[in-house]
Structure formats: structure tokens, C-alpha cells
Scaffold this motif. Structure first.
Motif, PDB file in Angstrom:
ATOM      1  N   LEU A   1       7.257  12.986 -73.451  1.00  9.58           N
ATOM      2  CA  LEU A   1       6.335  11.880 -73.736  1.00  9.58           C
ATOM      3  C   LEU A   1       4.921  12.232 -73.282  1.00  9.58           C
ATOM      4  CD1 LEU A   1       8.647   9.008 -72.429  1.00  9.58           C
ATOM      5  CD2 LEU A   1       8.388   9.754 -74.801  1.00  9.58           C
ATOM      6  N   ILE A   2       4.563  13.490 -73.373  1.00 17.28           N
ATOM      7  CA  ILE A   2       3.294  13.994 -72.852  1.00 17.28           C
ATOM      8  C   ILE A   2       2.156  13.671 -73.801  1.00 17.28           C
ATOM      9  CG2 ILE A   2       2.090  16.073 -72.105  1.00 17.28           C
ATOM     10  CD1 ILE A   2       4.964  17.270 -71.693  1.00 17.28           C
ATOM     11  N   SER A   3       1.047  13.166 -73.261  1.00 17.15           N
ATOM     12  CA  SER A   3      -0.131  12.852 -74.079  1.00 17.15           C
ATOM     13  C   SER A   3      -1.226  13.906 -73.946  1.00 17.15           C
ATOM     14  CB  SER A   3      -0.685  11.475 -73.708  1.00 17.15           C
ATOM     15  OG  SER A   3      -1.012  11.432 -72.324  1.00 17.15           O
ATOM     16  N   SER A   4      -1.193  14.687 -72.871  1.00 17.36           N
ATOM     17  CA  SER A   4      -2.201  15.741 -72.682  1.00 17.36           C
ATOM     18  C   SER A   4      -1.634  16.839 -71.798  1.00 17.36           C
ATOM     19  CB  SER A   4      -3.480  15.164 -72.057  1.00 17.36           C
ATOM     20  OG  SER A   4      -3.196  14.642 -70.761  1.00 17.36           O
ATOM     21  N   LEU A   5      -2.206  18.028 -71.940  1.00 22.53           N
ATOM     22  CA  LEU A   5      -1.781  19.175 -71.140  1.00 22.53           C
ATOM     23  C   LEU A   5      -2.749  19.370 -69.972  1.00 22.53           C
ATOM     24  CD1 LEU A   5      -0.925  21.763 -73.956  1.00 22.53           C
ATOM     25  CD2 LEU A   5       0.643  20.262 -72.716  1.00 22.53           C
ATOM     26  N   PRO A   6      -2.277  19.932 -68.881  1.00 26.00           N
ATOM     27  CA  PRO A   6      -3.186  20.205 -67.748  1.00 26.00           C
ATOM     28  C   PRO A   6      -4.238  21.229 -68.150  1.00 26.00           C
ATOM     29  CG  PRO A   6      -1.035  21.208 -67.379  1.00 26.00           C
ATOM     30  CD  PRO A   6      -0.890  20.321 -68.576  1.00 26.00           C
ATOM     31  N   GLU A   7      -5.452  21.040 -67.681  1.00 25.42           N
ATOM     32  CA  GLU A   7      -6.544  21.930 -68.071  1.00 25.42           C
ATOM     33  C   GLU A   7      -6.312  23.362 -67.607  1.00 25.42           C
ATOM     34  OE1 GLU A   7     -10.468  20.429 -67.280  1.00 25.42           O
ATOM     35  OE2 GLU A   7      -9.699  18.380 -67.290  1.00 25.42           O
ATOM     36  N   GLY A   8      -5.593  23.520 -66.516  1.00 20.38           N
ATOM     37  CA  GLY A   8      -5.358  24.852 -65.979  1.00 20.38           C
ATOM     38  C   GLY A   8      -4.398  25.698 -66.784  1.00 20.38           C
ATOM     39  N   ILE A   9      -3.835  25.160 -67.869  1.00 16.36           N
ATOM     40  CA  ILE A   9      -2.877  25.932 -68.658  1.00 16.36           C
ATOM     41  C   ILE A   9      -3.527  27.175 -69.260  1.00 16.36           C
ATOM     42  CG2 ILE A   9      -3.222  24.795 -70.899  1.00 16.36           C
ATOM     43  CD1 ILE A   9      -0.133  24.801 -71.154  1.00 16.36           C
ATOM     44  N   GLY A  10      -4.842  27.108 -69.469  1.00 20.40           N
ATOM     45  CA  GLY A  10      -5.562  28.275 -69.983  1.00 20.40           C
ATOM     46  C   GLY A  10      -5.681  29.387 -68.957  1.00 20.40           C
ATOM     47  N   ASN A  11      -5.252  29.095 -67.717  1.00 24.97           N
ATOM     48  CA  ASN A  11      -5.276  30.087 -66.652  1.00 24.97           C
ATOM     49  C   ASN A  11      -4.063  31.010 -66.709  1.00 24.97           C
ATOM     50  OD1 ASN A  11      -7.199  30.725 -64.763  1.00 24.97           O
ATOM     51  ND2 ASN A  11      -6.185  29.677 -63.077  1.00 24.97           N
ATOM     52  N   LEU A  12      -3.090  30.662 -67.555  1.00 26.94           N
ATOM     53  CA  LEU A  12      -1.862  31.461 -67.676  1.00 26.94           C
ATOM     54  C   LEU A  12      -2.108  32.581 -68.675  1.00 26.94           C
ATOM     55  CD1 LEU A  12       0.708  28.514 -67.784  1.00 26.94           C
ATOM     56  CD2 LEU A  12      -0.077  29.805 -65.799  1.00 26.94           C
ATOM     57  N   LYS A  13      -2.801  33.602 -68.242  1.00 30.64           N
ATOM     58  CA  LYS A  13      -3.266  34.665 -69.137  1.00 30.64           C
ATOM     59  C   LYS A  13      -2.132  35.459 -69.769  1.00 30.64           C
ATOM     60  CE  LYS A  13      -7.495  33.591 -68.372  1.00 30.64           C
ATOM     61  NZ  LYS A  13      -8.428  34.426 -67.607  1.00 30.64           N
ATOM     62  N   LYS A  14      -0.930  35.464 -69.152  1.00 30.04           N
ATOM     63  CA  LYS A  14       0.195  36.231 -69.699  1.00 30.04           C
ATOM     64  C   LYS A  14       1.057  35.419 -70.661  1.00 30.04           C
ATOM     65  CE  LYS A  14       0.633  39.439 -65.812  1.00 30.04           C
ATOM     66  NZ  LYS A  14       1.567  40.021 -64.801  1.00 30.04           N
TER      67      LYS A  14
END
Length: 413
Positions: free
Chosen positions: A260-273
Motif C-alpha cells: 500500500l506504498i504511496s512513495s519511495l524513500p528518497e535514499g533509494i537512489g543511494n543503492l548504486k548496485k
């Protein structure tokens, strides 16, 4: 009864050493069995890869002493009278204790269960490779008292409807794959993040949507942030993904579909792999701008509620001189310095975890500009699965650390 273990045999008459003498422990199989159906004499058989026929030791009146001082470490020794051998064993403590218990009952002539005959053990079927994969799919098969072998590398506890995490799992330092799907778990202990080798974790079809924010601290573990490569949180009625997920720097695959997620955490772009991301069947309306730094192989965003907005106005503009706390926090995040509540105050942990991320990758705190921008998904992934979206254009919630970054990305779009 059979025990898979490492064995070192020492001949006490070293000057008359025979071919059983070993320079180092070998992977072996110890068997307790009767000579035959007609002969009740009990023997201990030692088999190795190079000697599948094995060496036979008489048990009754032939074992001088059993050394068990280090049994909790999985070590024990048998002193055989004839021949003059000391058999030194090292294996899983739980299995070793069971084996020793049977042996002692035999020596005391109190063992009443039937023993297999030595002829029942086919030497071709002997497998001295220890069992490292455990699959339990029935509640009755769960080893509540016995526990799991410490050598376990893969553990599947699926469909058991368990409501609590079994803390015995925290002792499995060789564990690489843990599957707890189809249970009723609502949280995990913080110590899970300290397992040194955990690579795959499946938590699908549980109740982690009820998990309070404080119970996601296992993602902060100093080991799991370096080792975890696959995480499955699908079908948990999650309304939010914890910000701590951005610390799982080794993550290759993330599945959070059917929540039921409406948004993703901003730090997800930190997962470079990160290479495989499944966020299908949620209520997501836009993606964080930091995701433009990812280079995915597969992205599934089907069955969401994405919006398209061509408004070019900036929703927030709050550019100011960064304070020392912000500058220090940027260094901590960019250099991936490990931190937890035992090192810095909890308020600083919250401060770091709530960072925004500029399109250039720089973390922002109190100084940033924010703008919603439609962007083409083909810039971040090779394969896209979507539904109800025209031209692969998705609204991204973008942050900018300076006017320079803002101008640069306006020219790129």
C-alpha cells in the motif's frame, strides 16, 4: 546412528603408527551399529572419502574415556583401548551432543531403541558432505528444542504461520539465505543485522505493515549493510518503506510489490548496485529524483497511480548557506561511514536518515530546491514493465542542491 564431522585420529603408539594416522582433520562419517542381526556386538565405524569401507572399533569395554570439556564448541574425543587411538571430533554441537548421548547409553547398557546393522549402511550411499540446507514446511517438523545445525547456510521456514522470530537463527553465522515467507511476523530483531554472511532475505506474505519505525533497525546492522543482496518485502500491507533501506549498499534485487506504498524513500537512489526493482501493485504517484542515478536491468512499476504534471514551477526554493552539521552529515553519507545509536545520538541518526538527495547525488538537508519533473524511464533501466502510462514518462520528485544543478538538469530535460 550417523554423525557427519571432521575427525583427527591420533595413534598413541606413534612409533608403530599405521595407515589410519592423519596429519589434519578430514571430513568423515561416524556410524554406530550392530555387527549383524544375529550378533548384538556394537561397533563404531569411521569412514572417510578415501576409505568408504571404514575402520571398525568395538564399543563395549573398549572406550577408556570420553572427553567432553569443549562439547559446547562442537568438540569431543574418544580414547579407544584397542587399537590405541584417540578419535578427535569437531562438528555441530547439537548433533554431537545427540551422538554422545546415544553412545553413553550404549556403554551403560541402557539403550533400548533398535540399532541398524553395519550391513545396512551401503558404502556407496555414504555422503560425508554436511547438510547445509534446511527446509521446514510443517509445524510438526519444526525443531523447537533441537535447534538448527550451526553449519546451516540456507534456511526455509515457509508457511508455518509463525508470529515471532526464532532467536536461534541469530546463532547461524554461516547463514546465507533466509526465507520466512508466508508467516505472520510483524518485526525482526535488531541483531539480525549482525549476521556476517546473510545475502538473501525473503519476508513476503507476512504482516510487516504493522511494524513500528523503531523495529526496522536491523537494516542498520554493520554486517547486513555490506552483505545483503536480495530483499523481498512483497505482500505485507506496507504503507511506507523505511528510510534505513538506503543503507543496504550491497542490494542487487528489491521486491516490494503488492503493498500500500504511496512513495519511495528518497535514499533509494543511494543503492548504486541495485539492478532489479519491483514496485508493482502499489499506490505510488511519483518516483524520487535520486533514482535517476540508478542503472537498472529490470524495473516493474505496473498497477500504480502515477501522475503526469507538466507544471514547470518550483514547489520549494530554500537555498541558504549550509551549517556545519549539514556539511558533516554530507561527508558521513557520501563516504558511507557506518553509524548507529551506540556511536552517535539517535536524533542525529534521524537527521541523517531523513536526507534529501540532489539529482547530482549530493545529500541535502536544510538548503535545497524541489520540483516535480516528468522524465523518461529508459534513462535508468534497460527493461520496463508498466501499465496505463504513455511514453514511459513518469513524474519524478526532484531536489536540487544549488541553482547550478537546477539549470543543468533543466537543459538536459
Amino acid at each position: 546412528m550417523k554423525l557427519i564431522c571432521n575427525v583427527d585420529v591420533y595413534n598413541r603408539l606413534s612409533s608403530l603408527a599405521i595407515n589410519i594416522r592423519q596429519r589434519k582433520p578430514q571430513k568423515s562419517c561416524l556410524i554406530i551399529g550392530k555387527q549383524s542381526k544375529e550378533n548384538d556386538e556394537v561397533y563404531l565405524i569411521l569412514q572417510t572419502k578415501s576409505n568408504k569401507i571404514g575402520v571398525k572399533y568395538k564399543i563395549n569395554n573398549n572406550i577408556k574415556k570420553i572427553f567432553t570439556k569443549f562439547v559446547d564448541e562442537g568438540k569431543a574425543s574418544f580414547r579407544i583401548i584397542e587399537p590405541s587411538h584417540d578419535i578427535n571430533i569437531q562438528c555441530d554441537p547439537i548433533q554431537l551432543k545427540s551422538f554422545l548421548h546415544v553412545l553413553k547409553l550404549i556403554l551403560l547398557k541402557k539403550f533400548t531403541s533398535p540399532l541398524s546393522t553395519l550391513s545396512d549402511y551401503n558404502k556407496k550411499s555414504i555422503n560425508i558432505v554436511p547438510k547445509t540446507k534446511i527446509i521446514i514446511s510443517k509445524v510438526l517438523d519444526y525443531p523447537t528444542l533441537k535447534g538448527f545445525p550451526k553449519i546451516t547456510e540456507q534456511l526455509y521456514l515457509c508457511g508455518l504461520q509463525r508470529k515471532s522470530f526464532d532467536c536461534q537463527i541469530l546463532k547461524l553465522h554461516n547463514l546465507k539465505i533466509l526465507n520466512l515467507s508466508q508467516n505472520q511476523l510483524t518485526n525482526l530483531p535488531q541483531e539480525l543485522g549482525m549476521l556476517p554472511n546473510l545475502q538473501e532475505l525473503s519476508l513476503s506474505d507476512n504482516q510487516f505493515g504493522k511494524c513500528p519505525i523503531s523495529k526496522w533497525s536491523w537494516m542498520n546492522g554493520s554486517n547486513i549493510t555490506k552483505t545483503l543482496r536480495s530483499l523481498n518485502l512483497s505482500c505485507n500491507k506496507l504503507t511506507k518503506i523505511p528510510d534505513e533501506i538506503s543503507k543496504l549498499h550491497a542490494l542487487l534485487s528489491l521486491n516490494i510489490n503488492n503493498n500500500l506504498i504511496s512513495s519511495l524513500p528518497e535514499g533509494i537512489g543511494n543503492l548504486k548496485k541495485l539492478k532489479y526493482l519491483n514496485i508493482s501493485k502499489n499506490n505510488i504517484t511519483n518516483l524520487p529524483g535520486s533514482m535517476t542515478n540508478l542503472r537498472l536491468y529490470e524495473l516493474d512499476i505496473s498497477e500504480n497511480s502515477f501522475q503526469i504534471n507538466n507544471d514547470n514551477t518550483i514547489s520549494v526554493c530554500d537555498i541558504k548557506i549550509s551549517c556545519l552539521v549539514d556539511l558533516a552529515a554530507q561527508v558521513v553519507i557520501k563516504t558511507r561511514i557506518y553509524y548507529d545509536a551506540s556511536i552517535i545520538p539517535f536524533t542525529l541518526i534521524q537527521y541523517l536518515d531523513k536526507a534529501h538527495y540532489c539529482m547530482c547525488g549530493v545529500p541535502c538537508f536544510n538548503s535545497f530546491m524541489r520540483k516535480f519533473m516528468p522524465m523518461n524511464l529508459s534513462t535508468i533501466t534497460n527493461s520496463i514493465r508498466f501499465s496505463g502510462i504513455s511514453g514511459n514518462n513518469i513524474l519524478f520528485d526532484c531536489y536540487f542542491c544549488s541553482f547550478k544543478c537546477l539549470r543543468r538538469y533543466f537543459l538536459c530535460v
